[in-house]
Design a protein around this motif. Structure first.
Motif, PDB file in Angstrom:
ATOM      1  N   SER A  68      15.992   0.311   1.109  1.00 45.09           N
ATOM      2  CA  SER A  68      14.555   0.055   1.113  1.00 45.09           C
ATOM      3  C   SER A  68      14.143  -0.526  -0.223  1.00 45.09           C
ATOM      4  O   SER A  68      14.908  -0.499  -1.186  1.00 45.09           O
ATOM      5  N   ASN A  69      12.925  -1.019  -0.297  1.00 44.26           N
ATOM      6  CA  ASN A  69      12.400  -1.559  -1.545  1.00 44.26           C
ATOM      7  C   ASN A  69      11.775  -0.464  -2.410  1.00 44.26           C
ATOM      8  O   ASN A  69      11.219  -0.757  -3.461  1.00 44.26           O
ATOM      9  N   LEU A  70      11.892   0.798  -2.019  1.00 44.61           N
ATOM     10  CA  LEU A  70      11.455   1.935  -2.835  1.00 44.61           C
ATOM     11  C   LEU A  70      12.651   2.608  -3.494  1.00 44.61           C
ATOM     12  O   LEU A  70      12.725   2.712  -4.713  1.00 44.61           O
ATOM     13  N   ALA A  71      13.578   3.062  -2.696  1.00 47.72           N
ATOM     14  CA  ALA A  71      14.775   3.792  -3.116  1.00 47.72           C
ATOM     15  C   ALA A  71      15.660   3.917  -1.881  1.00 47.72           C
ATOM     16  O   ALA A  71      15.204   3.642  -0.771  1.00 47.72           O
ATOM     17  N   PRO A  72      16.906   4.374  -2.046  1.00 48.03           N
ATOM     18  CA  PRO A  72      17.687   4.663  -0.838  1.00 48.03           C
ATOM     19  C   PRO A  72      16.965   5.746  -0.032  1.00 48.03           C
ATOM     20  O   PRO A  72      16.422   6.697  -0.599  1.00 48.03           O
ATOM     21  N   ILE A  73      16.937   5.577   1.275  1.00 47.32           N
ATOM     22  CA  ILE A  73      16.305   6.559   2.145  1.00 47.32           C
ATOM     23  C   ILE A  73      17.400   7.141   3.038  1.00 47.32           C
ATOM     24  O   ILE A  73      18.157   6.398   3.657  1.00 47.32           O
ATOM     25  N   TYR A  74      17.482   8.450   3.057  1.00 47.77           N
ATOM     26  CA  TYR A  74      18.558   9.130   3.765  1.00 47.77           C
ATOM     27  C   TYR A  74      18.106   9.550   5.152  1.00 47.77           C
ATOM     28  O   TYR A  74      16.971   9.971   5.358  1.00 47.77           O
ATOM     29  N   THR A  84      10.338   7.613  -7.326  1.00 46.80           N
ATOM     30  CA  THR A  84      11.592   7.010  -7.779  1.00 46.80           C
ATOM     31  C   THR A  84      12.555   8.031  -8.364  1.00 46.80           C
ATOM     32  O   THR A  84      13.749   7.762  -8.467  1.00 46.80           O
ATOM     33  N   THR A  85      12.083   9.206  -8.727  1.00 49.08           N
ATOM     34  CA  THR A  85      12.945  10.254  -9.279  1.00 49.08           C
ATOM     35  C   THR A  85      13.319  11.304  -8.227  1.00 49.08           C
ATOM     36  O   THR A  85      13.829  12.372  -8.570  1.00 49.08           O
ATOM     37  N   ALA A  86      13.075  11.021  -6.971  1.00 49.72           N
ATOM     38  CA  ALA A  86      13.354  11.977  -5.878  1.00 49.72           C
ATOM     39  C   ALA A  86      14.445  11.426  -4.966  1.00 49.72           C
ATOM     40  O   ALA A  86      14.748  10.237  -4.981  1.00 49.72           O
ATOM     41  N   ASP A  87      15.033  12.313  -4.177  1.00 48.20           N
ATOM     42  CA  ASP A  87      15.794  11.869  -3.018  1.00 48.20           C
ATOM     43  C   ASP A  87      14.771  11.727  -1.899  1.00 48.20           C
ATOM     44  O   ASP A  87      13.907  12.604  -1.717  1.00 48.20           O
ATOM     45  N   VAL A  88      14.840  10.631  -1.159  1.00 47.75           N
ATOM     46  CA  VAL A  88      13.859  10.349  -0.107  1.00 47.75           C
ATOM     47  C   VAL A  88      14.568  10.430   1.240  1.00 47.75           C
ATOM     48  O   VAL A  88      15.610   9.820   1.453  1.00 47.75           O
ATOM     49  N   VAL A  89      13.968  11.203   2.140  1.00 46.84           N
ATOM     50  CA  VAL A  89      14.549  11.470   3.451  1.00 46.84           C
ATOM     51  C   VAL A  89      13.578  11.007   4.532  1.00 46.84           C
ATOM     52  O   VAL A  89      12.371  11.235   4.429  1.00 46.84           O
ATOM     53  N   LEU A  90      14.114  10.353   5.554  1.00 47.52           N
ATOM     54  CA  LEU A  90      13.354  10.067   6.765  1.00 47.52           C
ATOM     55  C   LEU A  90      13.834  11.070   7.801  1.00 47.52           C
ATOM     56  O   LEU A  90      14.956  10.991   8.300  1.00 47.52           O
ATOM     57  N   ASP A  91      13.004  12.059   8.077  1.00 46.24           N
ATOM     58  CA  ASP A  91      13.344  13.166   8.971  1.00 46.24           C
ATOM     59  C   ASP A  91      12.640  12.931  10.308  1.00 46.24           C
ATOM     60  O   ASP A  91      11.489  12.519  10.337  1.00 46.24           O
ATOM     61  N   TYR A  92      13.323  13.181  11.385  1.00 48.61           N
ATOM     62  CA  TYR A  92      12.709  12.967  12.693  1.00 48.61           C
ATOM     63  C   TYR A  92      12.701  14.223  13.556  1.00 48.61           C
ATOM     64  O   TYR A  92      12.056  14.254  14.601  1.00 48.61           O
ATOM     65  N   ASP A  93      13.386  15.276  13.135  1.00 49.01           N
ATOM     66  CA  ASP A  93      13.499  16.461  13.988  1.00 49.01           C
ATOM     67  C   ASP A  93      13.245  17.766  13.232  1.00 49.01           C
ATOM     68  O   ASP A  93      13.764  18.809  13.592  1.00 49.01           O
ATOM     69  N   GLN A  94      12.435  17.678  12.177  1.00 47.57           N
ATOM     70  CA  GLN A  94      12.041  18.855  11.411  1.00 47.57           C
ATOM     71  C   GLN A  94      13.219  19.567  10.762  1.00 47.57           C
ATOM     72  O   GLN A  94      13.223  20.785  10.618  1.00 47.57           O
ATOM     73  N   ILE A 140       9.941  12.168   3.403  1.00 47.16           N
ATOM     74  CA  ILE A 140       9.872  13.342   2.544  1.00 47.16           C
ATOM     75  C   ILE A 140      10.587  13.093   1.222  1.00 47.16           C
ATOM     76  O   ILE A 140      11.723  12.617   1.201  1.00 47.16           O
ATOM     77  N   ALA A 141       9.915  13.462   0.118  1.00 51.14           N
ATOM     78  CA  ALA A 141      10.553  13.478  -1.199  1.00 51.14           C
ATOM     79  C   ALA A 141      11.054  14.890  -1.441  1.00 51.14           C
ATOM     80  O   ALA A 141      10.311  15.863  -1.282  1.00 51.14           O
ATOM     81  N   ILE A 142      12.341  15.014  -1.796  1.00 48.38           N
ATOM     82  CA  ILE A 142      12.912  16.311  -2.148  1.00 48.38           C
ATOM     83  C   ILE A 142      13.521  16.208  -3.538  1.00 48.38           C
ATOM     84  O   ILE A 142      13.738  15.108  -4.057  1.00 48.38           O
ATOM     85  N   ASP A 143      13.788  17.352  -4.139  1.00 53.06           N
ATOM     86  CA  ASP A 143      14.377  17.365  -5.476  1.00 53.06           C
ATOM     87  C   ASP A 143      15.685  16.591  -5.485  1.00 53.06           C
ATOM     88  O   ASP A 143      16.516  16.731  -4.584  1.00 53.06           O
ATOM     89  N   LYS A 144      15.864  15.761  -6.509  1.00 53.72           N
ATOM     90  CA  LYS A 144      17.083  14.973  -6.680  1.00 53.72           C
ATOM     91  C   LYS A 144      18.286  15.913  -6.689  1.00 53.72           C
ATOM     92  O   LYS A 144      18.266  16.959  -7.322  1.00 53.72           O
ATOM     93  N   GLY A 145      19.311  15.561  -5.937  1.00 55.55           N
ATOM     94  CA  GLY A 145      20.538  16.354  -5.900  1.00 55.55           C
ATOM     95  C   GLY A 145      20.530  17.484  -4.892  1.00 55.55           C
ATOM     96  O   GLY A 145      21.490  18.249  -4.821  1.00 55.55           O
ATOM     97  N   ALA A 158       0.834  -1.209   0.000  1.00 56.94           N
ATOM     98  CA  ALA A 158       0.000   0.000   0.000  1.00 56.94           C
ATOM     99  C   ALA A 158       0.869   1.260   0.000  1.00 56.94           C
ATOM    100  O   ALA A 158       0.599   2.212  -0.741  1.00 56.94           O
ATOM    101  N   VAL A 159       1.915   1.276   0.806  1.00 54.40           N
ATOM    102  CA  VAL A 159       2.807   2.440   0.854  1.00 54.40           C
ATOM    103  C   VAL A 159       3.596   2.531  -0.447  1.00 54.40           C
ATOM    104  O   VAL A 159       3.751   3.620  -1.004  1.00 54.40           O
ATOM    105  N   LEU A 160       4.080   1.406  -0.948  1.00 53.99           N
ATOM    106  CA  LEU A 160       4.810   1.414  -2.225  1.00 53.99           C
ATOM    107  C   LEU A 160       3.953   1.981  -3.350  1.00 53.99           C
ATOM    108  O   LEU A 160       4.418   2.793  -4.151  1.00 53.99           O
ATOM    109  N   SER A 161       2.718   1.569  -3.407  1.00 53.96           N
ATOM    110  CA  SER A 161       1.813   2.063  -4.447  1.00 53.96           C
ATOM    111  C   SER A 161       1.603   3.569  -4.311  1.00 53.96           C
ATOM    112  O   SER A 161       1.628   4.304  -5.294  1.00 53.96           O
TER     113      SER A 161
END
Length: 118
Positions: free
Chosen positions: A65-71, A17-27, A48-53, A8-11
């Motif tokens: 992850s099974n989506l993309a690298p998560i930073y 897939t064209t974004a940099d993906v971040v797991l942010d915990y402190d805003q 959070i998805a942010i602009d690539k680069g 469900a989350v993958l969908s």
């Protein structure tokens, strides 16, 4: 470290897939998708998805992850475990879990890219 997203989350995030993906915990990431000064009291996870680069340098850990690298930020690793999952429950909230417990029952999902690909 590994983070597995359920179907469900993958969908829901298939266009990330064209974004940099971040797991942010402190805003750290502001509404513009760029870092902000200041800090948060407490832990509130946001995927959070942010602009690539445009990845801020403080996000120096890569979570597979099974989506993309998560930073993620190294100084927050104490909140995470080796194998985690992101699942969507019946009311569409995204939950971060490890093998034995619920880490966050309501992970905010944000797309902060300036131009979202169709």
């Amino acid at each position: 470290m590994k983070l597995t997203l359920d179907d469900a989350v993958l969908s829901r995030l298939s266009h990330w897939t064209t974004a940099d993906v971040v797991l942010d915990y402190d805003q750290t990431i502001g509404e513009t998708g760029r870092p902000v000064d200041g800090c948060a009291i407490g832990t509130r996870f946001r995927l959070i998805a942010i602009d690539k680069g445009t990845l801020p340098p403080q996000f120096d850990v890569v979570i597979d992850s099974n989506l993309a690298p998560i930073y993620f930020k190294k100084d927050g690793e104490l909140f995470l475990t080796k194998d985690m999952t992101l699942t969507q429950n019946a009311d569409f909230r995204v939950q971060l879990k490890d093998a034995g417990s619920l880490i966050d029952s309501n992970v905010q999902v944000l797309d902060l890219r300036s131009k979202v690909a169709d």
